[in-house]
Design a protein around this motif. Structure first.
Motif, PDB file in Angstrom:
ATOM      1  N   ASN A   1      -7.139   2.492  -1.839  1.00  0.00           N
ATOM      2  CA  ASN A   1      -7.128   1.137  -1.278  1.00  0.00           C
ATOM      3  C   ASN A   1      -8.492   0.498  -1.553  1.00  0.00           C
ATOM      4  OD1 ASN A   1      -6.723  -1.219   0.146  1.00  0.00           O
ATOM      5  ND2 ASN A   1      -5.884  -0.207   1.955  1.00  0.00           N
TER       6      ASN A   1
ATOM      7  N   THR B   1       0.999   5.079  -2.550  1.00  0.00           N
ATOM      8  CA  THR B   1       0.331   6.255  -1.994  1.00  0.00           C
ATOM      9  C   THR B   1       1.312   7.398  -1.804  1.00  0.00           C
ATOM     10  OG1 THR B   1       0.676   5.375   0.243  1.00  0.00           O
ATOM     11  CG2 THR B   1      -1.449   4.941  -0.798  1.00  0.00           C
TER      12      THR B   1
ATOM     13  N   VAL C   1       0.835  -1.206   0.000  1.00  0.00           N
ATOM     14  CA  VAL C   1       0.000   0.000   0.000  1.00  0.00           C
ATOM     15  C   VAL C   1       0.867   1.252   0.000  1.00  0.00           C
ATOM     16  CG1 VAL C   1      -1.736   1.302   1.288  1.00  0.00           C
ATOM     17  CG2 VAL C   1      -1.903  -1.187   1.131  1.00  0.00           C
TER      18      VAL C   1
END
Length: 226
Positions: free
Chosen positions: A165, A56, A52
């Motif tokens: 997400n 980002t 993740v």
């Protein structure tokens, strides 16, 4: 700034409680974190958020090891470990972090919740081992958080999710979480009952037949025989 209000988490285990590594195998066990768990929990969180964080602009959890260790020292923060015990080996497969008060790591406005009569449990963190997803661990973590929230008198679970997400967003929306305002904050209303019972009507009293009142006039004299 420490967060206050949640149940004290550094308690001794109650009599009969399982110690880490004990209990039936092949099951997920949940317990509060201990200082000795911090190093391997930190490694677990890095593993969970590695992919993740690559995608980002703003880092998701964990922000830094220093901050993670500071959270353990804060009052009012609940940190839970979910462990799988199999073949004599205990593996961390889930982690949750929550508090009754808004912490210093986010920009949420407490007045937003007060005006809407919301008493949230703020979920700062939920993580599931990437190699153990799809087994119901995330649902068990949420069930544990809902249970804690209800015991604390909360009406909602509130958490933040990265907009990109998509897997997490689908997971929460499938479990009745709703978007709050313009930011990606999600909330789920809990089924709770007020601690004060509603007004209760009393049964109406039965009306009694009135008794004849004694007359104030003297009794009439007997009639003379004819």
């Amino acid at each position: 700034m420490a967060r206050h209000g949640a149940t004290e988490r550094k308690k001794a285990a109650p009599p009969g409680a399982e110690a880490p590594g004990e209990g039936p195998e092949g099951a997920i066990h949940v317990r509060r974190i201990h200082r000795r768990d911090l190093p391997r929990t930190w490694e677990f969180l890095k593993l969970c958020f590695r992919d993740v964080n690559r995608e980002t602009v703003e880092y998701q959890r964990p922000r830094s090891k220093k901050r993670f260790l500071e959270v353990y020292e804060e009052e009012g923060v609940q940190q839970l470990l979910f462990e799988l015990r199999s073949a004599g080996v205990t593996t961390i497969v889930g982690y949750a972090e929550c508090a009754l008060d808004i912490g210093t790591d986010n920009w949420m406005n407490h007045r937003y919740f007060a005006r809407r009569d919301m008493r949230p449990l703020f979920v700062e963190e939920i993580a599931v081992h990437p190699g153990h997803q799809g087994l119901g661990i995330g649902s068990f973590v949420l069930e544990q958080l809902e249970h804690m929230a209800k015991l604390a008198g909360c009406t909602h679970l509130v958490l933040e999710v990265a907009e990109n997400n998509e897997n997490a967003l689908r997971f929460y929306r499938a479990r009745s979480f709703q978007k709050l305002d313009a930011a990606i904050f999600l909330a789920k209303r809990l089924t709770t009952e007020p601690d004060i019972l509603p007004p209760r009507a009393l049964p109406r009293k039965k009306e009694r037949d009135p008794k004849p009142r004694p007359s104030s006039q003297p009794p009439a004299p007997p009639k003379a025989p004819k």
